[in-house]
Design an enzyme around this catalytic site. Structure first.
Site, PDB file in Angstrom:
ATOM      1  CE1 TYR A 119      -3.972   0.333   3.720  1.00 50.10           C
ATOM      2  CE2 TYR A 119      -5.376  -1.518   4.277  1.00 50.10           C
ATOM      3  CZ  TYR A 119      -4.714  -0.755   3.335  1.00 50.10           C
ATOM      4  OH  TYR A 119      -4.785  -1.105   2.006  1.00 50.10           O
ATOM      5  CB  SER A 137      -0.869  -0.009   1.276  1.00 49.32           C
ATOM      6  OG  SER A 137      -1.470   1.243   1.503  1.00 49.32           O
TER       7      SER A 137
HETATM    8  C1  GCO Z   1      -6.825   5.229   2.791  1.00 50.50           C
HETATM    9  C2  GCO Z   1      -6.930   4.312   1.598  1.00 50.50           C
HETATM   10  C3  GCO Z   1      -5.566   3.724   1.243  1.00 50.50           C
HETATM   11  C4  GCO Z   1      -5.707   2.896  -0.013  1.00 50.50           C
HETATM   12  C5  GCO Z   1      -4.476   2.166  -0.405  1.00 50.50           C
HETATM   13  C6  GCO Z   1      -3.400   3.124  -0.764  1.00 50.50           C
HETATM   14  O1  GCO Z   1      -7.709   5.175   3.666  1.00 50.50           O
HETATM   15  O2  GCO Z   1      -5.857   6.002   2.813  1.00 50.50           O
HETATM   16  O3  GCO Z   1      -7.854   3.269   1.860  1.00 50.50           O
HETATM   17  O4  GCO Z   1      -5.106   2.975   2.320  1.00 50.50           O
HETATM   18  O5  GCO Z   1      -6.709   1.952   0.148  1.00 50.50           O
HETATM   19  O6  GCO Z   1      -4.058   1.280   0.597  1.00 50.50           O
HETATM   20  O7  GCO Z   1      -2.288   2.361  -1.199  1.00 50.50           O
END
Ligand code: GCO
Length: 263
Positions: A157, A144
């Protein structure tokens, strides 16, 4: 000689019933692979099978929880029996919870880490013995922008995707000698259900502020599509990348290279 030909290869795409996973599964199949996918429910599996069929792909769909080592080990054995030893693993299954850190429950943080980081470990651990037996393998981890950058509300995340970048490098380090290449794909901002809340049209008809922000930060001046990710995945799944290992290939329209358009 077509370096990008995946004929004769068996691929498993986790979370491959929809969105990015489905696009990658179809793309790998169009390049010649026999594609298997897993998802979390029978309903999702059936929707996925229909989607693959509509794309002209005969996929093998399974219900299995990527966070459950016993389930994934059993799935890999079942695929070996029914399809063949897995040559290509795409660790795509993922979740996100956008919650300010000070408001985030530990169980929510842990859930994101389990799906986005521990599960790629579980799935990679399950397929590596077969890859060693075959003398080759490809593991592609869907990383990501958050493997490199943080932002508000995505602490879990970002921690998971940052960890996934390093897990990618470590699998490369530990199993490169067995001719296993483990690389990552780092999608930029891709127009999917997962990012739909960030693109919602505002009540006055204007673009979501985050949508406007991403457009200003992306040299390509657009959100990516799942199709933008297919070529990079075929490359990393194919013999064309046999000396590429431990690399995160960012497919982001240039976001990571760009300071952003002057307001
Ligand atoms: C966020 C997005 C990102 C994208 C992706 C970017 O909330 O910033 O969901 O996380 O999904 O992962 O690479």
């Amino acid at each position: 000689m077509n370096l990008f030909d995946l004929t004769g290869k068996v691929a498993l795409v986790t979370g491959g019933a929809h969105s990015i996973g489905l696009a990658l599964g179809v793309g790998l199949a169009k390049a010649g692979a026999t594609v298997c996918f897993n998802c979390s429910s029978e309903a999702s599996r059936q929707r996925g099978m229909e989607a693959y069929a509509q794309a002209g792909v005969k996929a093998h769909g399974y219900v299995a929880d990527v966070t459950d080592e016993a389930a994934m080990t059993a799935l890999v054995a079942q695929i070996r029996q029914e399809v063949g030893i897995i040559d290509i693993l795409v660790n795509n299954a993922g979740v996100i919870k956008r919650i300010p850190m000070t408001e985030m429950k530990v169980e929510d943080f842990s859930r994101v880490l389990d799906v986005d980081l521990v599960a790629p470990f579980i799935c990679s651990k399950a397929v590596i013995p077969g890859m060693i037996e075959k003398g080759h393998g490809k593991i592609i981890n869907i990383c990501s922008m958050m493997s490199e950058l943080g932002r508000e509300t995505v602490s879990a995340y970002a921690a998971a995707k940052g960890g996934l970048k390093m897990l990618t490098k470590n699998i490369c380090s530990e199993y490169g000698g067995a001719n296993i290449q483990c690389n990552g794909i780092g999608p930029g901002y891709i127009a999917t259900q997962q990012t739909a809340p960030l693109r919602e049209v505002q009540p006055d008809g204007s673009r979501h502020p985050f949508d406007q922000f991403i457009i200003s930060k992306t040299p390509a001046g657009r959100w990516g599509t799942t199709d933008d990710l297919v070529g990079p995945a075929v490359f990393l799944a194919s013999d064309a990348s046999n000396f590429v290992n431990g690399h995160i290939l960012y497919v982001d329209g240039g976001i990571l290279a760009y300071i952003g358009k002057q307001p």
